[in-house]
Design a protein around this motif. Structure first.
Motif, mmCIF file in Angstrom:
data_model
loop_
_atom_site.group_PDB
_atom_site.id
_atom_site.type_symbol
_atom_site.label_atom_id
_atom_site.label_comp_id
_atom_site.label_asym_id
_atom_site.label_seq_id
_atom_site.Cartn_x
_atom_site.Cartn_y
_atom_site.Cartn_z
ATOM 1 N N LEU A 178 46.191 18.150 24.567
ATOM 2 C CA LEU A 178 46.168 16.691 24.689
ATOM 3 C C LEU A 178 46.351 16.012 23.334
ATOM 4 N N LEU A 179 45.797 16.604 22.271
ATOM 5 C CA LEU A 179 45.965 16.018 20.938
ATOM 6 C C LEU A 179 47.436 15.960 20.547
ATOM 7 N N ALA A 180 48.167 17.048 20.778
ATOM 8 C CA ALA A 180 49.588 17.094 20.407
ATOM 9 C C ALA A 180 50.379 16.008 21.133
ATOM 10 N N LEU A 181 50.086 15.784 22.398
ATOM 11 C CA LEU A 181 50.797 14.742 23.146
ATOM 12 C C LEU A 181 50.432 13.353 22.644
ATOM 13 N N LEU A 182 49.166 13.145 22.262
ATOM 14 C CA LEU A 182 48.743 11.842 21.732
ATOM 15 C C LEU A 182 49.456 11.526 20.421
ATOM 16 N N VAL A 183 49.546 12.515 19.536
ATOM 17 C CA VAL A 183 50.227 12.312 18.253
ATOM 18 C C VAL A 183 51.715 12.042 18.476
ATOM 19 N N THR A 184 52.317 12.711 19.432
ATOM 20 C CA THR A 184 53.727 12.463 19.754
ATOM 21 C C THR A 184 53.941 11.009 20.129
ATOM 22 N N TRP A 185 53.092 10.486 20.972
ATOM 23 C CA TRP A 185 53.198 9.087 21.394
ATOM 24 C C TRP A 185 53.061 8.145 20.200
ATOM 25 N N LEU A 186 52.136 8.445 19.278
ATOM 26 C CA LEU A 186 51.949 7.608 18.097
ATOM 27 C C LEU A 186 53.184 7.623 17.208
ATOM 28 N N LEU A 187 53.800 8.799 17.053
ATOM 29 C CA LEU A 187 54.999 8.890 16.218
ATOM 30 C C LEU A 187 56.166 8.094 16.798
ATOM 31 N N VAL A 188 56.271 8.061 18.114
ATOM 32 C CA VAL A 188 57.345 7.294 18.747
ATOM 33 C C VAL A 188 57.182 5.809 18.455
ATOM 34 N N LEU A 189 55.957 5.359 18.271
ATOM 35 C CA LEU A 189 55.716 3.936 18.026
ATOM 36 C C LEU A 189 56.257 3.465 16.684
ATOM 37 N N GLY A 190 56.319 4.376 15.681
ATOM 38 C CA GLY A 190 56.927 3.960 14.431
ATOM 39 C C GLY A 190 56.281 4.554 13.207
ATOM 40 N N THR A 191 57.096 4.713 12.137
ATOM 41 C CA THR A 191 56.648 5.335 10.901
ATOM 42 C C THR A 191 55.591 4.511 10.191
ATOM 43 N N SER A 192 55.778 3.207 10.117
ATOM 44 C CA SER A 192 54.827 2.387 9.374
ATOM 45 C C SER A 192 53.451 2.426 10.011
ATOM 46 N N LYS A 193 53.406 2.422 11.346
ATOM 47 C CA LYS A 193 52.117 2.522 12.032
ATOM 48 C C LYS A 193 51.477 3.873 11.734
ATOM 49 N N SER A 194 52.294 4.924 11.739
ATOM 50 C CA SER A 194 51.771 6.256 11.461
ATOM 51 C C SER A 194 51.190 6.322 10.058
ATOM 52 N N ALA A 195 51.885 5.738 9.072
ATOM 53 C CA ALA A 195 51.427 5.789 7.692
ATOM 54 C C ALA A 195 50.101 5.059 7.521
ATOM 55 N N LYS A 196 49.950 3.918 8.190
ATOM 56 C CA LYS A 196 48.704 3.165 8.066
ATOM 57 C C LYS A 196 47.535 3.922 8.676
ATOM 58 N N VAL A 197 47.755 4.521 9.832
ATOM 59 C CA VAL A 197 46.699 5.321 10.452
ATOM 60 C C VAL A 197 46.356 6.508 9.571
ATOM 61 N N THR A 198 47.375 7.157 9.008
ATOM 62 C CA THR A 198 47.160 8.329 8.176
ATOM 63 C C THR A 198 46.329 7.990 6.948
ATOM 64 N N ALA A 199 46.569 6.832 6.311
ATOM 65 C CA ALA A 199 45.813 6.442 5.124
ATOM 66 C C ALA A 199 44.317 6.366 5.417
ATOM 67 N N VAL A 200 43.965 5.828 6.575
ATOM 68 C CA VAL A 200 42.556 5.751 6.965
ATOM 69 C C VAL A 200 41.983 7.147 7.185
ATOM 70 N N LEU A 201 42.720 8.001 7.875
ATOM 71 C CA LEU A 201 42.235 9.340 8.171
ATOM 72 C C LEU A 201 42.124 10.201 6.922
ATOM 73 N N VAL A 202 43.026 9.999 5.962
ATOM 74 C CA VAL A 202 42.947 10.728 4.699
ATOM 75 C C VAL A 202 41.643 10.377 3.981
ATOM 76 N N ALA A 203 41.298 9.104 3.972
ATOM 77 C CA ALA A 203 40.049 8.679 3.333
ATOM 78 C C ALA A 203 38.847 9.350 3.991
ATOM 79 N N ILE A 204 38.852 9.448 5.313
ATOM 80 C CA ILE A 204 37.750 10.095 6.037
ATOM 81 C C ILE A 204 37.638 11.564 5.631
ATOM 82 N N LYS A 205 38.772 12.260 5.547
ATOM 83 C CA LYS A 205 38.761 13.673 5.180
ATOM 84 C C LYS A 205 38.218 13.880 3.776
ATOM 85 N N ILE A 206 38.657 13.064 2.830
ATOM 86 C CA ILE A 206 38.212 13.227 1.449
ATOM 87 C C ILE A 206 36.713 12.950 1.331
#
Length: 514
Positions: A178-206
């Motif tokens: 289910l995770l793989a399908l969710l990420v696929t849907w997010l990528l279809v929405l657009g690169t800029s949206k993906s980058a913004k979400v990723t920046a938040v998640l990177v901060a959480i990981k660090i």
């Protein structure tokens, strides 16, 4: 003749300019995307795999893998700044080494990105399932692992079945699927949206990894590092020891080169691509060494020990040293943040296949760009469905090692290509120039080869050989005659009669916005 089909760099840049993706990523975006792609399953999950192979000696494994990646990052920075288009190692090989080798590199990159995305999805599911089970709401064992997952430790009340004399558990990893399908849907929405979400998640990981270091560091004891090398340094093809662990833990660094696949969507790529590549790798290496040191020192990491058998090793360490709440918190942070790695791996895969399609080596339909979101939606969904099934059926260690094999092959090809280009086109402008290329280049090739053979023959290298044979069959039966460089297809090479070139929904130039 077989190796004379090369696509000149100027033609690659011209093709990308006519049929480009929108440039919207800056240096900070790329660094965050790089860190987002790198920090993930390798440190959150494969720490246990490395402990099982090398024990405390995995500290050396992190250093060896990091050194190989540092050499490769310098190589990638030069070629990515020269050729700022999608495609990464595939595109670079096409320009320098010819179409056959470029196809094989692109074929190998499917292992790096698609299989890696599946591996991270499985690693994420280990934390998610562990978190749910710890709170009394776990899924049935059948839905927590794929059918090829091997139970190494004594089972605690779970249903196990035997396959070929080996104990197995599981049937379909539902959460990873289910995770793989969710990420696929997010990528279809657009690169800029993906980058913004990723920046938040990177901060959480660090933040999670910094919390782990701060809490575990006071518990470090020198005796936990003894013996330092329980399985020795290891030998090529053995798959164990420090070298075997380095080959596996190499997966912890895979992803920094995904920054180069975003070159066509990067503002001022000549400057920002090298910053993203080298910056993300430097940050990740420092964090990795600190995490490995505190994990080993706080509770030991001998092969067969409790750490080496955990599916959520960092959360497990914190619980064992008296911080169960923080263990849950780190596990929850992994649950939140690891999807960013899946996202970046699938992002890189779709951009490589997009470029191969644009060159005629794959069906032209795969290069279709969504009329609203301006993303290659067809290839994104195809990739996502395959990744979902990889994740549902296979265990993380097998997927990670297979991914590493494809990555190391591509790394060696790019290093060779950059050295060849220094000889064949010495006068071409190089916004970033790899220092000491005749030392760095051969070391990058040798390091990649050493780690490749340290993965072990069975099943990893054996699978890679079969995959390569299948790739050659596909190339000579389909891709070679449909290539835009094939005789009679010159009109496609220059865009005449190209349906996508005539599509008003595709951006007109390299700086076109959405």
């Amino acid at each position: 003749m077989l190796f004379q089909r090369r696509k000149p760099l100027d033609l690659i840049l011209q093709t990308a300019a006519k049929r480009s993706l929108s440039r919207q990523l800056g240096a900070f975006d790329l660094t965050m995307l790089g860190i987002g792609a790198v920090i993930g399953t390798g440190i959150f999950v494969l720490t246990a795999v490395a402990a099982n192979k090398a024990g405390p000696g995995m500290m050396y494994s992190f250093m060896i893998a990091g050194a190989v990646c540092a050499l490769t990052a310098l190589i990638y920075s030069e070629i990515a700044a020269m050729v700022p288009v999608s495609g990464s190692a595939y595109t670079y090989s096409y320009a320098v080494l010819g179409e056959v080798l470029a196809w094989m590199v692109g074929w190998a990159l499917i292992l790096e990105y698609a299989v890696a995305a599946g591996a991270v999805s499985v690693g994420w599911s280990g934390y998610a399932n562990g978190f749910l089970a710890h709170h009394g709401i776990g899924l049935p064992d059948f839905l927590t692992a794929g059918p090829f997952w091997v139970e190494h430790i004594k089972d605690q009340g779970a249903v196990i079945h035997m396959v070929d004399g080996v104990t197995h558990k599981g049937g379909f990893n539902l959460i990873a699927f289910l995770l793989a399908l969710l990420v696929t849907w997010l990528l279809v929405l657009g690169t800029s949206k993906s980058a913004k979400v990723t920046a938040v998640l990177v901060a959480i990981k660090i933040i999670a990894l910094m919390a782990f270091i701060v809490l575990a560091f006071p518990k470090v004891q020198g005796t936990n590092f003894e013996p330092m090398l329980p399985n020795g340094w290891g030998t090529p093809l053995s798959g164990v020891g420090v070298l075997g662990a380095a080959a596996s833990i190499f997966f912890a660094y895979v992803g920094f080169d995904a920054v180069s696949t975003a070159a066509e969507e990067t503002k001022n790529p000549n400057r920002n691509i090298p910053i993203g590549l080298i910056g993300s790798l430097a940050v990740c290496t420092i964090i990795y060494l600190l995490v490995a040191y505190t994990a080993i020192g706080s509770m030991g990491a001998q092969p067969g020990g409790p750490l080496s058998e955990s599916k959520e090793p960092l959360a497990f360490v914190l619980r064992e040293i008296g911080h169960p709440g923080w263990g849950d918190a780190v596990g929850f942070a992994a649950i939140l943040a690891l999807p960013s790695v899946v996202l970046m791996m699938m992002f890189g895969q779709t951009r490589i296949l997009f470029t191969m399609s644009r060159d005629g080596l794959l069906p032209d339909k795969l290069a279709s760009v969504h009329p609203k979101y301006k993303t290659p939606h067809v290839i994104t969904w195809i990739t996502g469905i395959f990744v979902a099934f990889f994740a549902a059926l296979f265990p993380v260690d097998i997927l990670a090692d297979i991914s590493n094999a494809g990555t190391l092959f591509a790394f060696a090809a790019v290093a060779i290509g950059v050295m060849v280009l220094r000889r064949t086109e010495p006068g071409r402008a190089r916004p970033f120039k790899t220092p000491l290329i005749w030392i760095v280049g051969p070391l990058a090739v040798a390091g990649s080869a050493l780690l490749f053979f340290s993965l072990g023959w069975n099943p990893t290298i054996k699978f890679f050989c079969v995959w390569a044979i299948v790739g050659l069959i596909v190339y000579f039966s389909y891709a070679r005659r449909r290539s835009h460089l094939a005789p009679g297809n010159e009109h496609l090479l220059h865009g005449h009669g190209d349906k996508l070139d005539a599509d008003p929904l595709v951006q007109e130039g390299p700086n076109a916005g959405p």
